[in-house]
Design a protein around this motif. Structure first.
Motif, PDB file in Angstrom:
ATOM      1  N   MET A 278      -8.357  -6.651   9.561  1.00 47.78           N
ATOM      2  CA  MET A 278      -7.098  -6.325   8.882  1.00 47.78           C
ATOM      3  C   MET A 278      -7.110  -4.849   8.513  1.00 47.78           C
ATOM      4  N   LYS A 279      -5.911  -4.338   8.208  1.00 47.18           N
ATOM      5  CA  LYS A 279      -5.789  -2.963   7.747  1.00 47.18           C
ATOM      6  C   LYS A 279      -5.824  -2.933   6.221  1.00 47.18           C
ATOM      7  N   ALA A 280      -6.485  -1.918   5.690  1.00 46.99           N
ATOM      8  CA  ALA A 280      -6.613  -1.804   4.241  1.00 46.99           C
ATOM      9  C   ALA A 280      -6.930  -0.364   3.867  1.00 46.99           C
ATOM     10  N   VAL A 281      -6.622  -0.020   2.615  1.00 47.05           N
ATOM     11  CA  VAL A 281      -7.072   1.244   2.031  1.00 47.05           C
ATOM     12  C   VAL A 281      -8.414   0.975   1.358  1.00 47.05           C
ATOM     13  N   VAL A 282      -9.426   1.744   1.717  1.00 48.72           N
ATOM     14  CA  VAL A 282     -10.762   1.559   1.167  1.00 48.72           C
ATOM     15  C   VAL A 282     -11.209   2.870   0.524  1.00 48.72           C
ATOM     16  N   LEU A 283     -11.578   2.805  -0.756  1.00 47.19           N
ATOM     17  CA  LEU A 283     -11.982   4.004  -1.488  1.00 47.19           C
ATOM     18  C   LEU A 283     -13.446   3.918  -1.908  1.00 47.19           C
ATOM     19  N   THR A 284     -14.122   5.061  -1.856  1.00 45.47           N
ATOM     20  CA  THR A 284     -15.506   5.152  -2.316  1.00 45.47           C
ATOM     21  C   THR A 284     -15.707   6.271  -3.325  1.00 45.47           C
ATOM     22  N   LYS A 285     -14.724   7.156  -3.469  1.00 48.99           N
ATOM     23  CA  LYS A 285     -14.845   8.327  -4.332  1.00 48.99           C
ATOM     24  C   LYS A 285     -13.440   8.780  -4.745  1.00 48.99           C
ATOM     25  N   PRO A 286     -13.349   9.716  -5.703  1.00 52.16           N
ATOM     26  CA  PRO A 286     -12.024  10.222  -6.078  1.00 52.16           C
ATOM     27  C   PRO A 286     -11.254  10.698  -4.850  1.00 52.16           C
ATOM     28  N   THR A 287     -10.000  10.257  -4.755  1.00 57.78           N
ATOM     29  CA  THR A 287      -9.211  10.493  -3.543  1.00 57.78           C
ATOM     30  C   THR A 287      -7.782  10.877  -3.911  1.00 57.78           C
ATOM     31  N   LYS A 288      -7.353  12.032  -3.446  1.00 59.04           N
ATOM     32  CA  LYS A 288      -5.964  12.439  -3.648  1.00 59.04           C
ATOM     33  C   LYS A 288      -5.065  11.574  -2.772  1.00 59.04           C
TER      34      LYS A 288
ATOM     35  N   ILE B  52      14.114  -1.495  -8.350  1.00 58.39           N
ATOM     36  CA  ILE B  52      13.258  -0.861  -7.351  1.00 58.39           C
ATOM     37  C   ILE B  52      13.700   0.579  -7.158  1.00 58.39           C
ATOM     38  N   GLY B  53      12.758   1.504  -7.307  1.00 59.14           N
ATOM     39  CA  GLY B  53      13.071   2.916  -7.137  1.00 59.14           C
ATOM     40  C   GLY B  53      12.937   3.381  -5.706  1.00 59.14           C
ATOM     41  N   ALA B  54      11.975   2.817  -4.971  1.00 62.11           N
ATOM     42  CA  ALA B  54      11.754   3.212  -3.575  1.00 62.11           C
ATOM     43  C   ALA B  54      10.908   2.146  -2.889  1.00 62.11           C
ATOM     44  N   THR B  55      11.092   1.997  -1.589  1.00 60.02           N
ATOM     45  CA  THR B  55      10.287   1.072  -0.792  1.00 60.02           C
ATOM     46  C   THR B  55       9.650   1.818   0.375  1.00 60.02           C
ATOM     47  N   TYR B  56       8.452   1.396   0.738  1.00 56.08           N
ATOM     48  CA  TYR B  56       7.720   1.970   1.873  1.00 56.08           C
ATOM     49  C   TYR B  56       7.094   0.833   2.654  1.00 56.08           C
ATOM     50  N   ASP B  57       6.966   1.004   3.976  1.00 59.23           N
ATOM     51  CA  ASP B  57       6.190   0.015   4.718  1.00 59.23           C
ATOM     52  C   ASP B  57       4.716   0.392   4.623  1.00 59.23           C
ATOM     53  N   PHE B  58       3.853  -0.578   4.886  1.00 56.14           N
ATOM     54  CA  PHE B  58       2.422  -0.421   4.655  1.00 56.14           C
ATOM     55  C   PHE B  58       1.827   0.740   5.457  1.00 56.14           C
ATOM     56  N   GLU B  59       2.380   0.991   6.633  1.00 55.65           N
ATOM     57  CA  GLU B  59       1.882   2.093   7.454  1.00 55.65           C
ATOM     58  C   GLU B  59       2.041   3.438   6.746  1.00 55.65           C
ATOM     59  N   HIS B  60       2.946   3.496   5.776  1.00 59.42           N
ATOM     60  CA  HIS B  60       3.209   4.743   5.047  1.00 59.42           C
ATOM     61  C   HIS B  60       2.731   4.661   3.601  1.00 59.42           C
ATOM     62  N   ILE B  61       1.625   3.961   3.376  1.00 55.67           N
ATOM     63  CA  ILE B  61       1.064   3.811   2.042  1.00 55.67           C
ATOM     64  C   ILE B  61       0.702   5.177   1.440  1.00 55.67           C
ATOM     65  N   LYS B  62       0.269   6.115   2.278  1.00 59.83           N
ATOM     66  CA  LYS B  62      -0.041   7.455   1.775  1.00 59.83           C
ATOM     67  C   LYS B  62       1.194   8.086   1.135  1.00 59.83           C
TER      68      LYS B  62
ATOM     69  N   ALA C 117      -3.805  -4.008   1.207  1.00 57.32           N
ATOM     70  CA  ALA C 117      -4.387  -4.633   2.398  1.00 57.32           C
ATOM     71  C   ALA C 117      -3.433  -5.690   2.932  1.00 57.32           C
ATOM     72  N   GLU C 118      -3.768  -6.223   4.102  1.00 52.12           N
ATOM     73  CA  GLU C 118      -2.944  -7.287   4.692  1.00 52.12           C
ATOM     74  C   GLU C 118      -3.316  -8.658   4.146  1.00 52.12           C
TER      75      GLU C 118
ATOM     76  N   TRP D  36     -11.778 -19.359  -5.076  1.00 58.63           N
ATOM     77  CA  TRP D  36     -10.993 -18.210  -4.628  1.00 58.63           C
ATOM     78  C   TRP D  36     -10.056 -18.659  -3.512  1.00 58.63           C
ATOM     79  N   VAL D  37      -8.927 -17.950  -3.359  1.00 58.41           N
ATOM     80  CA  VAL D  37      -7.982 -18.260  -2.289  1.00 58.41           C
ATOM     81  C   VAL D  37      -7.674 -16.990  -1.503  1.00 58.41           C
ATOM     82  N   LEU D  38      -7.392 -17.187  -0.223  1.00 57.69           N
ATOM     83  CA  LEU D  38      -7.006 -16.064   0.631  1.00 57.69           C
ATOM     84  C   LEU D  38      -5.488 -15.976   0.676  1.00 57.69           C
ATOM     85  N   VAL D  39      -4.958 -14.818   0.314  1.00 53.38           N
ATOM     86  CA  VAL D  39      -3.512 -14.603   0.268  1.00 53.38           C
ATOM     87  C   VAL D  39      -3.104 -13.618   1.356  1.00 53.38           C
ATOM     88  N   LYS D  40      -2.128 -14.022   2.150  1.00 54.29           N
ATOM     89  CA  LYS D  40      -1.506 -13.105   3.110  1.00 54.29           C
ATOM     90  C   LYS D  40      -0.460 -12.304   2.340  1.00 54.29           C
ATOM     91  N   ILE D  41      -0.682 -11.026   2.188  1.00 52.98           N
ATOM     92  CA  ILE D  41       0.167 -10.195   1.326  1.00 52.98           C
ATOM     93  C   ILE D  41       1.470  -9.850   2.029  1.00 52.98           C
TER      94      ILE D  41
END
Length: 317
Positions: free
Chosen positions: A1-11, A288-298, A100-101, A29-34
């Motif tokens: 799956m696609k996800a944002v993964v952080l290990t340190k301070p990130t702009k 809702i102020g704004a919407t983005y698709d997951f590909e544009h999470i940045k 994440a997905e 625990w349960v697995l959720v499709k977001i």
């Protein structure tokens, strides 16, 4: 799956999507499709500096809330495809969160809901509406006869608090430190608007309940601006002051004014469903102020950090 993964301070500008394994289901625990999730300032705090703390389980997928469907119910009793809301309880800090997905989440913080709202609309509700609801009704015991002051009212949480209070029938006073946002408070339904220069004492009258979203930076001034019998709920930290060093409850809380606070880490099924029922009963749509698709999470995170979006930012997965 696609996800944002952080290990340190990130702009925000450095955020990328990575390919990771879908989490393996385990008992309890349960697995959720977001389907969608909202962005929150606490996730900005995580990215900027909190991630350096030892209690953050790195590498970490951030995100403290989501809406979606049960992909694997494990031993929970929930059903595959069931519509759920999840928030807090360690999401995005102790274990992988919503950027994440799929997310593997503890069942005690996953709540089945009934709603006719779209996934995007639902995505605007969990953390922000839960925090506003808990602050207004659990802590402030808001009634239609109250006059509510919201300090820092032009954040996403402020707009939701205005919406809920006006739907209940309250008079609402909103503050902002930006002159160009006074008109937004009027459009949102505030009966009175105040340009906040750091002091509001002498600028408000008749307020019975106050929601403090700027936080410790202005909390003392808020309390001393109110009449005897008023109740103040400290919920936000927009002022980025996180501890009140030297706090003296005898001197810093005015006689006859009451101080409480709302901590959103303990959602309950009834409260979550009450929120969705209230929205249906009053024919309300989430703000809702704004919407983005997951590909544009940045881009979504850049927008969050800029503080220029008026309302909740929702990411569609």
């Amino acid at each position: 799956m696609k996800a944002v993964v952080l290990t340190k301070p990130t702009k925000a500008e450095a955020i990328v999507l990575s390919e990771v394994e879908v989490p393996t289901v385990k008992p309890g625990w349960v697995l959720v499709k977001i389907k969608a999730f909202g962005l929150n300032h606490s996730e900005q705090v995580l990215r900027e500096f909190e991630i350096e703390n030892d209690y953050i389980n790195k590498p970490i997928i951030p995100g403290i809330e989501c809406v979606g469907e049960i992909a694997d119910p494990s031993d929970s009793g929930l059903k595959i495809g069931q519509k759920v809301v999840a928030l807090m309880g360690g999401m995005g800090r102790s274990f992988g969160g919503s950027y994440a997905e799929y997310a593997l989440l503890p069942v005690h913080h996953v709540f089945p809901v009934e709603s006719n709202l779209s996934w995007t609309e639902m995505g605007a509700i969990p953390e922000t509406y839960f925090t506003a609801w808990g602050s207004l009704f659990q802590c402030l015991r808001l009634t239609p006869d109250d006059k509510l002051l919201i300090r820092g009212a032009t954040c996403a949480l402020g707009y939701v608090a205005i919406q809920l209070a006006k739907a209940l029938g309250c008079k609402v006073v909103g503050t902002t430190h930006k002159d160009d946002k006074l008109s937004l408070l009027e459009q949102a339904g505030c009966d009175e608007r105040i340009l906040d220069d750091g002091t509001i004492k002498g600028k408000v009258s008749g307020v019975t309940k106050a929601l403090e979203l700027v936080g410790i930076k202005t909390l003392r001034d808020t309390m001393f601006a109110l009449d005897e019998g008023a109740v103040v709920c400290n919920t936000g930290v927009l002022g980025k002051v996180y501890e009140w060093n030297g706090f003296d409850p005898i001197k810093d809380i005015p006689n006859g004014v009451y101080l409480t606070g709302f901590f959103s880490n303990y959602p309950k099924q009834k409260m979550i469903q009450d929120i969705f029922s209230f929205m249906d009963e009053h024919h309300l749509k989430p703000l809702i102020g704004a919407t983005y698709d997951f590909e544009h999470i940045k881009d979504a995170c850049i927008a969050l950090d800029s503080g220029k979006v008026n309302g909740k930012i929702v990411v569609e997965v």
